[in-house]
Structures are given as C-alpha cells and as structure tokens.
Write a protein that holds these residues in place. Structure first.
Motif, PDB file in Angstrom:
ATOM      1  N   ASP A  98       0.815  -1.217   0.000  1.00 17.08           N
ATOM      2  CA  ASP A  98       0.000   0.000   0.000  1.00 17.08           C
ATOM      3  C   ASP A  98       0.849   1.267   0.000  1.00 17.08           C
ATOM      4  O   ASP A  98       0.442   2.293  -0.536  1.00 17.08           O
ATOM      5  CB  ASP A  98      -0.932   0.022   1.214  1.00 17.08           C
ATOM      6  N   SER A  99       2.046   1.215   0.587  1.00 19.28           N
ATOM      7  CA  SER A  99       2.850   2.433   0.710  1.00 19.28           C
ATOM      8  C   SER A  99       3.471   2.875  -0.610  1.00 19.28           C
ATOM      9  O   SER A  99       3.592   4.063  -0.867  1.00 19.28           O
ATOM     10  CB  SER A  99       3.947   2.249   1.763  1.00 19.28           C
ATOM     11  N   ASP A 100       3.887   1.911  -1.469  1.00 18.47           N
ATOM     12  CA  ASP A 100       4.548   2.315  -2.714  1.00 18.47           C
ATOM     13  C   ASP A 100       3.962   1.666  -3.967  1.00 18.47           C
ATOM     14  O   ASP A 100       4.409   1.934  -5.069  1.00 18.47           O
ATOM     15  CB  ASP A 100       6.055   2.051  -2.645  1.00 18.47           C
ATOM     16  N   GLY A 101       2.986   0.799  -3.809  1.00 20.83           N
ATOM     17  CA  GLY A 101       2.329   0.187  -4.954  1.00 20.83           C
ATOM     18  C   GLY A 101       3.107  -0.935  -5.615  1.00 20.83           C
ATOM     19  O   GLY A 101       2.661  -1.491  -6.616  1.00 20.83           O
ATOM     20  N   LYS A 102       4.259  -1.310  -5.061  1.00 19.26           N
ATOM     21  CA  LYS A 102       5.065  -2.381  -5.655  1.00 19.26           C
ATOM     22  C   LYS A 102       4.524  -3.748  -5.241  1.00 19.26           C
ATOM     23  O   LYS A 102       3.975  -3.907  -4.146  1.00 19.26           O
ATOM     24  CB  LYS A 102       6.523  -2.271  -5.211  1.00 19.26           C
ATOM     25  N   THR A 103       4.727  -4.730  -6.104  1.00 14.73           N
ATOM     26  CA  THR A 103       4.349  -6.100  -5.786  1.00 14.73           C
ATOM     27  C   THR A 103       5.493  -6.759  -5.031  1.00 14.73           C
ATOM     28  O   THR A 103       6.648  -6.674  -5.442  1.00 14.73           O
ATOM     29  CB  THR A 103       4.030  -6.897  -7.063  1.00 14.73           C
ATOM     30  N   VAL A 104       5.158  -7.397  -3.921  1.00 17.30           N
ATOM     31  CA  VAL A 104       6.132  -8.043  -3.061  1.00 17.30           C
ATOM     32  C   VAL A 104       5.734  -9.503  -2.894  1.00 17.30           C
ATOM     33  O   VAL A 104       4.569  -9.811  -2.687  1.00 17.30           O
ATOM     34  CB  VAL A 104       6.156  -7.346  -1.675  1.00 17.30           C
ATOM     35  N   SER A 105       6.709 -10.415  -3.005  1.00 22.20           N
ATOM     36  CA  SER A 105       6.448 -11.836  -2.783  1.00 22.20           C
ATOM     37  C   SER A 105       6.908 -12.209  -1.392  1.00 22.20           C
ATOM     38  O   SER A 105       7.942 -11.729  -0.919  1.00 22.20           O
ATOM     39  CB  SER A 105       7.212 -12.692  -3.800  1.00 22.20           C
ATOM     40  N   GLY A 106       6.173 -13.084  -0.757  1.00 23.82           N
ATOM     41  CA  GLY A 106       6.546 -13.558   0.566  1.00 23.82           C
ATOM     42  C   GLY A 106       5.984 -14.935   0.821  1.00 23.82           C
ATOM     43  O   GLY A 106       5.069 -15.393   0.137  1.00 23.82           O
ATOM     44  N   ILE A 107       6.541 -15.601   1.794  1.00 25.76           N
ATOM     45  CA  ILE A 107       6.087 -16.939   2.160  1.00 25.76           C
ATOM     46  C   ILE A 107       4.945 -16.804   3.153  1.00 25.76           C
ATOM     47  O   ILE A 107       5.095 -16.166   4.198  1.00 25.76           O
ATOM     48  CB  ILE A 107       7.257 -17.756   2.739  1.00 25.76           C
ATOM     49  N   GLN A 108       3.832 -17.405   2.828  1.00 25.66           N
ATOM     50  CA  GLN A 108       2.653 -17.332   3.673  1.00 25.66           C
ATOM     51  C   GLN A 108       2.603 -18.508   4.654  1.00 25.66           C
ATOM     52  O   GLN A 108       2.307 -18.334   5.818  1.00 25.66           O
ATOM     53  CB  GLN A 108       1.392 -17.314   2.801  1.00 25.66           C
ATOM     54  N   LYS A 109       2.895 -19.722   4.169  1.00 26.65           N
ATOM     55  CA  LYS A 109       2.802 -20.919   5.007  1.00 26.65           C
ATOM     56  C   LYS A 109       3.982 -21.836   4.714  1.00 26.65           C
ATOM     57  O   LYS A 109       4.503 -21.852   3.599  1.00 26.65           O
ATOM     58  CB  LYS A 109       1.507 -21.678   4.734  1.00 26.65           C
TER      59      LYS A 109
END
Length: 150
Positions: A98-109
C-alpha cells in the motif's frame, strides 16, 4: 499489504539462512530465508518470512521449525542454523504494498516436505550444474597462422 495475486499452491523449498529482523509491534523477530523451487528448468528464488522470536507450541515459528524437522521443547532455546539445508514446502503469495504500490512476494505458510520434495530439488540442482558447465566452456578462439614474416 493486500491483493494476493499468487496461486495458492505449495512449492518445494530449502531452508538456507536465518537473520535477526527489526523488532516488530510485539517484540523481537527473526527472518527465515528459503530457496523456493518453482519448476525443474528454472533457478530457485530466495524468499523469506519474518516471525516473532517467542517459541511456543502455538506460535507460527514453532509451526515452521517443526515443518523443517526440528525437535522442539517448550522453554528451551533452539538454534535454527542446525536446520540449514532442510527441505520443506512453502506457499508463496504476492501482495501489492500500500505504501509504494510495488508487488512483493513472501512466504505465507510452511509445511513439511512430501515424498517428492528431495527428488525434485535434486533434479533442479543437477539441471543448474549442467547449465553452469555449459556457460563456463569457452568457445574456441581461431588462431591465424602467419606464413611469412619477411
């Protein structure tokens, strides 16, 4: 962050490192880094997940370390470095920050490996070694012969 765009599926992964993360709203945190193997013909991608350092049976950190094969005991510290190289499966999600509009990938589970995980990762590593060998082999340089120096 919001707008999950990544398909909900588990990918094979290997635990590669841990690091101290900046303190969060609820105190000290630790980051766990993984190599995520999406398919056999593509190099893995390094992704991480940040957890609170409180190690209790109900914590997400306990769940993640257990999936990596840790034998945890309540009230006793655990050295995550002992798990480096351990296999698991992870669910990756993409979010729009939300702060910069960039797409970020992360591990959810994080889940324990299945019967195919070790073989899959071994085949990807073998493919990577083959492609490195090909890339290192230089093309022969043509040498001109000099017949008459006078």
């Amino acid at each position: 962050m919001k707008n999950r765009t990544y398909p909900k599926e588990y990918n094979n992964a290997e635990f590669v490192d841990d690091a101290v993360a900046p303190d969060g709203q609820y105190g000290p945190r630790v980051a766990l880094d993984f190599l995520v193997y999406y398919d056999k013909n593509r190099e893995p991608v390094k992704l991480g997940r940040v957890f609170g350092k409180k190690l209790t049976p109900k914590s997400k950190l306990w769940e993640a370390l257990s999936a990596l094969g840790a034998k945890l005991e309540f009230g006793k510290p655990f050295d995550t470095k002992t798990l480096i190289g351990a296999f698991c499966r992870v669910m990756v999600e993409d979010y729009t920050d939300d702060s910069d509009g960039k797409t970020v990938s992360g591990i959810q589970k994080i889940k324990e490996p299945n019967g195919d995980t070790a073989g899959f990762i071994a085949s990807v590593k073998a493919n990577m070694r083959k492609s490195e060998t090909k890339a290192v082999e230089p093309d022969p340089v043509p040498i001109e012969t000099i017949e008459n120096l006078n």
